[in-house]
Every structure is written in structure tokens, then in C-alpha cells.
Design a protein around this motif. Structure first.
Motif, PDB file in Angstrom:
ATOM      1  N   ALA A  64      -9.939  -6.271  19.538  1.00 55.31           N
ATOM      2  CA  ALA A  64      -8.764  -6.041  20.384  1.00 55.31           C
ATOM      3  C   ALA A  64      -8.674  -4.595  20.873  1.00 55.31           C
ATOM      4  O   ALA A  64      -8.322  -4.349  22.029  1.00 55.31           O
ATOM      5  CB  ALA A  64      -7.490  -6.428  19.637  1.00 55.31           C
ATOM      6  N   LYS A  65      -9.009  -3.644  20.036  1.00 57.96           N
ATOM      7  CA  LYS A  65      -8.966  -2.235  20.440  1.00 57.96           C
ATOM      8  C   LYS A  65      -9.938  -1.992  21.588  1.00 57.96           C
ATOM      9  O   LYS A  65      -9.594  -1.358  22.584  1.00 57.96           O
ATOM     10  CB  LYS A  65      -9.279  -1.326  19.256  1.00 57.96           C
ATOM     11  N   GLU A  66     -11.131  -2.519  21.479  1.00 55.11           N
ATOM     12  CA  GLU A  66     -12.132  -2.373  22.532  1.00 55.11           C
ATOM     13  C   GLU A  66     -11.659  -3.052  23.825  1.00 55.11           C
ATOM     14  O   GLU A  66     -11.838  -2.526  24.921  1.00 55.11           O
ATOM     15  CB  GLU A  66     -13.465  -2.981  22.084  1.00 55.11           C
ATOM     16  N   VAL A  67     -11.036  -4.213  23.699  1.00 54.27           N
ATOM     17  CA  VAL A  67     -10.517  -4.948  24.854  1.00 54.27           C
ATOM     18  C   VAL A  67      -9.458  -4.109  25.576  1.00 54.27           C
ATOM     19  O   VAL A  67      -9.506  -3.948  26.800  1.00 54.27           O
ATOM     20  CB  VAL A  67      -9.944  -6.320  24.426  1.00 54.27           C
ATOM     21  N   VAL A  68      -8.510  -3.562  24.840  1.00 51.03           N
ATOM     22  CA  VAL A  68      -7.445  -2.756  25.438  1.00 51.03           C
ATOM     23  C   VAL A  68      -8.016  -1.474  26.036  1.00 51.03           C
ATOM     24  O   VAL A  68      -7.678  -1.103  27.168  1.00 51.03           O
ATOM     25  CB  VAL A  68      -6.322  -2.454  24.413  1.00 51.03           C
ATOM     26  N   ASP A  69      -8.898  -0.788  25.307  1.00 54.64           N
ATOM     27  CA  ASP A  69      -9.499   0.446  25.824  1.00 54.64           C
ATOM     28  C   ASP A  69     -10.272   0.185  27.121  1.00 54.64           C
ATOM     29  O   ASP A  69     -10.184   0.965  28.073  1.00 54.64           O
ATOM     30  CB  ASP A  69     -10.426   1.075  24.786  1.00 54.64           C
ATOM     31  N   ASN A  70     -11.027  -0.909  27.156  1.00 58.98           N
ATOM     32  CA  ASN A  70     -11.802  -1.263  28.343  1.00 58.98           C
ATOM     33  C   ASN A  70     -10.872  -1.563  29.523  1.00 58.98           C
ATOM     34  O   ASN A  70     -11.116  -1.148  30.651  1.00 58.98           O
ATOM     35  CB  ASN A  70     -12.710  -2.451  28.037  1.00 58.98           C
ATOM     36  N   TYR A  71      -9.787  -2.268  29.256  1.00 54.18           N
ATOM     37  CA  TYR A  71      -8.793  -2.573  30.289  1.00 54.18           C
ATOM     38  C   TYR A  71      -8.205  -1.273  30.856  1.00 54.18           C
ATOM     39  O   TYR A  71      -8.145  -1.082  32.071  1.00 54.18           O
ATOM     40  CB  TYR A  71      -7.685  -3.447  29.706  1.00 54.18           C
ATOM     41  N   LEU A  72      -7.780  -0.392  29.977  1.00 55.20           N
ATOM     42  CA  LEU A  72      -7.154   0.856  30.414  1.00 55.20           C
ATOM     43  C   LEU A  72      -8.121   1.716  31.221  1.00 55.20           C
ATOM     44  O   LEU A  72      -7.729   2.344  32.212  1.00 55.20           O
ATOM     45  CB  LEU A  72      -6.610   1.629  29.211  1.00 55.20           C
ATOM     46  N   LYS A  73      -9.377   1.718  30.821  1.00 55.58           N
ATOM     47  CA  LYS A  73     -10.393   2.463  31.558  1.00 55.58           C
ATOM     48  C   LYS A  73     -10.538   1.903  32.977  1.00 55.58           C
ATOM     49  O   LYS A  73     -10.695   2.656  33.935  1.00 55.58           O
ATOM     50  CB  LYS A  73     -11.728   2.392  30.810  1.00 55.58           C
ATOM     51  N   ASN A  74     -10.438   0.597  33.127  1.00 56.66           N
ATOM     52  CA  ASN A  74     -10.645  -0.045  34.419  1.00 56.66           C
ATOM     53  C   ASN A  74      -9.421  -0.038  35.324  1.00 56.66           C
ATOM     54  O   ASN A  74      -9.568  -0.142  36.540  1.00 56.66           O
ATOM     55  CB  ASN A  74     -11.131  -1.482  34.221  1.00 56.66           C
ATOM     56  N   VAL A  75      -8.223   0.041  34.759  1.00 50.95           N
ATOM     57  CA  VAL A  75      -7.026  -0.005  35.602  1.00 50.95           C
ATOM     58  C   VAL A  75      -6.444   1.372  35.899  1.00 50.95           C
ATOM     59  O   VAL A  75      -5.506   1.474  36.677  1.00 50.95           O
ATOM     60  CB  VAL A  75      -5.918  -0.917  35.007  1.00 50.95           C
ATOM     61  N   GLY A  76      -6.951   2.407  35.272  1.00 51.92           N
ATOM     62  CA  GLY A  76      -6.472   3.734  35.635  1.00 51.92           C
ATOM     63  C   GLY A  76      -5.881   4.567  34.533  1.00 51.92           C
ATOM     64  O   GLY A  76      -5.330   5.625  34.789  1.00 51.92           O
ATOM     65  N   GLY A  77      -5.941   4.103  33.293  1.00 49.75           N
ATOM     66  CA  GLY A  77      -5.515   4.968  32.215  1.00 49.75           C
ATOM     67  C   GLY A  77      -4.397   4.425  31.345  1.00 49.75           C
ATOM     68  O   GLY A  77      -3.863   3.341  31.564  1.00 49.75           O
ATOM     69  N   ILE A  78      -4.052   5.229  30.379  1.00 46.53           N
ATOM     70  CA  ILE A  78      -3.099   4.864  29.333  1.00 46.53           C
ATOM     71  C   ILE A  78      -1.702   4.568  29.887  1.00 46.53           C
ATOM     72  O   ILE A  78      -0.949   3.800  29.287  1.00 46.53           O
ATOM     73  CB  ILE A  78      -3.039   5.961  28.236  1.00 46.53           C
ATOM     74  N   CYS A  79      -1.367   5.095  31.027  1.00 45.53           N
ATOM     75  CA  CYS A  79      -0.032   4.864  31.590  1.00 45.53           C
ATOM     76  C   CYS A  79       0.194   3.393  31.956  1.00 45.53           C
ATOM     77  O   CYS A  79       1.328   2.978  32.172  1.00 45.53           O
ATOM     78  CB  CYS A  79       0.232   5.765  32.785  1.00 45.53           C
ATOM     79  N   TYR A  80      -0.868   2.572  31.965  1.00 50.40           N
ATOM     80  CA  TYR A  80      -0.754   1.146  32.285  1.00 50.40           C
ATOM     81  C   TYR A  80      -0.741   0.254  31.046  1.00 50.40           C
ATOM     82  O   TYR A  80      -0.883  -0.952  31.153  1.00 50.40           O
ATOM     83  CB  TYR A  80      -1.896   0.724  33.215  1.00 50.40           C
ATOM     84  N   VAL A  81      -0.545   0.815  29.878  1.00 52.27           N
ATOM     85  CA  VAL A  81      -0.631   0.052  28.637  1.00 52.27           C
ATOM     86  C   VAL A  81       0.581  -0.835  28.385  1.00 52.27           C
ATOM     87  O   VAL A  81       0.449  -1.898  27.783  1.00 52.27           O
ATOM     88  CB  VAL A  81      -0.894   0.975  27.425  1.00 52.27           C
ATOM     89  N   GLU A  82       1.733  -0.428  28.841  1.00 54.63           N
ATOM     90  CA  GLU A  82       2.974  -1.164  28.563  1.00 54.63           C
ATOM     91  C   GLU A  82       2.854  -2.623  29.006  1.00 54.63           C
ATOM     92  O   GLU A  82       2.657  -2.915  30.173  1.00 54.63           O
ATOM     93  CB  GLU A  82       4.150  -0.506  29.273  1.00 54.63           C
ATOM     94  N   GLY A  83       2.940  -3.537  28.060  1.00 56.58           N
ATOM     95  CA  GLY A  83       2.920  -4.963  28.363  1.00 56.58           C
ATOM     96  C   GLY A  83       1.566  -5.553  28.706  1.00 56.58           C
ATOM     97  O   GLY A  83       1.484  -6.723  29.081  1.00 56.58           O
ATOM     98  N   CYS A  84       0.505  -4.784  28.586  1.00 55.35           N
ATOM     99  CA  CYS A  84      -0.809  -5.310  28.978  1.00 55.35           C
ATOM    100  C   CYS A  84      -1.244  -6.478  28.103  1.00 55.35           C
ATOM    101  O   CYS A  84      -1.983  -7.355  28.559  1.00 55.35           O
ATOM    102  CB  CYS A  84      -1.864  -4.216  29.010  1.00 55.35           C
TER     103      CYS A  84
END
Length: 144
Positions: A64-84
Motif C-alpha cells: 500500500a505504501k508503494e501504491v500511494v507513493d507511486n500515485y502521488l509521484k504521478n499526480v503531482g505530489g503530496i498535496c493530492y493525498v487527501e482522500g486518494c
């Protein structure tokens, strides 16, 4: 693996970040996870730590950590984490598997009709879902 150790984080991070880490580790989160977050995303992003760790804990897969990190890298960063975590649809080996598993195509279609899954993805589904390559195929995310 965190660069900062649990034994020296108080000397490495600012007073405000140390206070936030201590507060969160007392009630909700593991100290190692908090330190790892700050090592990865920086002290200036500490306000996102709870949303990040909640997302990692709410995505039910081994990496799950890798999944979230990969998502954040692709969508533009940590500011998009809320509710992902609510947008995560799962990991699939192909677009065809994703479409079949979610039953996105009406199966009243005659069996002799051939479906071009990639064309279906390219012409329609890519507007509603994001496909991010991962270690085990593709992670699919709802866009809206």
C-alpha cells in the motif's frame, strides 16, 4: 527505511515537527512511519502526514505504501493525498482484466462480438480512470 533514526529525530527535525510527531505517535501512528514520512516528503509537508498514513492504512494490499507513493509521484505530489484511498480501484494485470472485473461493459453483448479493450480504454474509460504502471501490472484510480 528511514534515514533519520528514532534515537536522533529530536536533534534532526525542527521543534514543531518533533512536537507533531510526538503527539501523533502517542495516540495514532507508529513513530517509524512518521519519521519515514518526514524523510520522504520533508518537514514542510508535515500537515499531510495523517492523510498519507490513513491512505496507506486504508488501501488493502501488501504494498500500500508503494501504491500511494507511486500515485502521488504521478499526480503531482503530496498535496493530492487527501482522500486518494477512496479513489483506488485496485491492481490489475491489464486493461482487459480491469474492465472485466468491474463489469464496465454490458455482457448482454453477443459472445461472438470481439471487444477491443485498449480502444475502449483510449476512447472512453481513460477519462474516468487513471492507469499507473506498477511493479505488479497497473494500479487503477478513479479520476472523479
Amino acid at each position: 527505511m528511514p534515514v533519520t533514526m528514532t534515537s536522533n529525530y529530536k536533534e534532526v527535525f525542527s521543534k514543531e515537527v518533533v512536537e507533531k510527531i510526538e503527539e501523533l505517535s502517542e495516540y495514532s501512528y507508529e513513530l517509524d512511519e512518521l519519521i519515514d514520512f518526514v524523510d520522504t516528503y520533508g518537514e514542510d509537508n508535515i500537515e499531510h502526514v495523517e492523510a498519507y498514513l490513513d491512505a496507506v492504512n486504508n488501501i488493502y494490499c501488501d504494498d500500500a505504501k508503494e501504491v500511494v507513493d507511486n500515485y502521488l509521484k504521478n499526480v503531482g505530489g503530496i498535496c493530492y493525498v487527501e482522500g486518494c484511498d477512496e479513489l483506488y480501484m485496485g491492481n490489475y494485470q491489464s486493461v482487459e482484466e480491469f474492465i472485466d472485473e468491474l463489469e464496465l461493459i454490458d455482457y448482454d453483448i453477443p459472445s461472438w462480438l470481439v471487444i477491443d479493450y485498449e480502444a475502449t480504454w483510449d476512447s472512453a474509460l481513460r477519462f474516468d480512470y487513471d492507469k499507473i504502471e506498477s511493479t505488479y501490472g497497473y494500479d487503477f484510480w478513479r479520476i472523479n
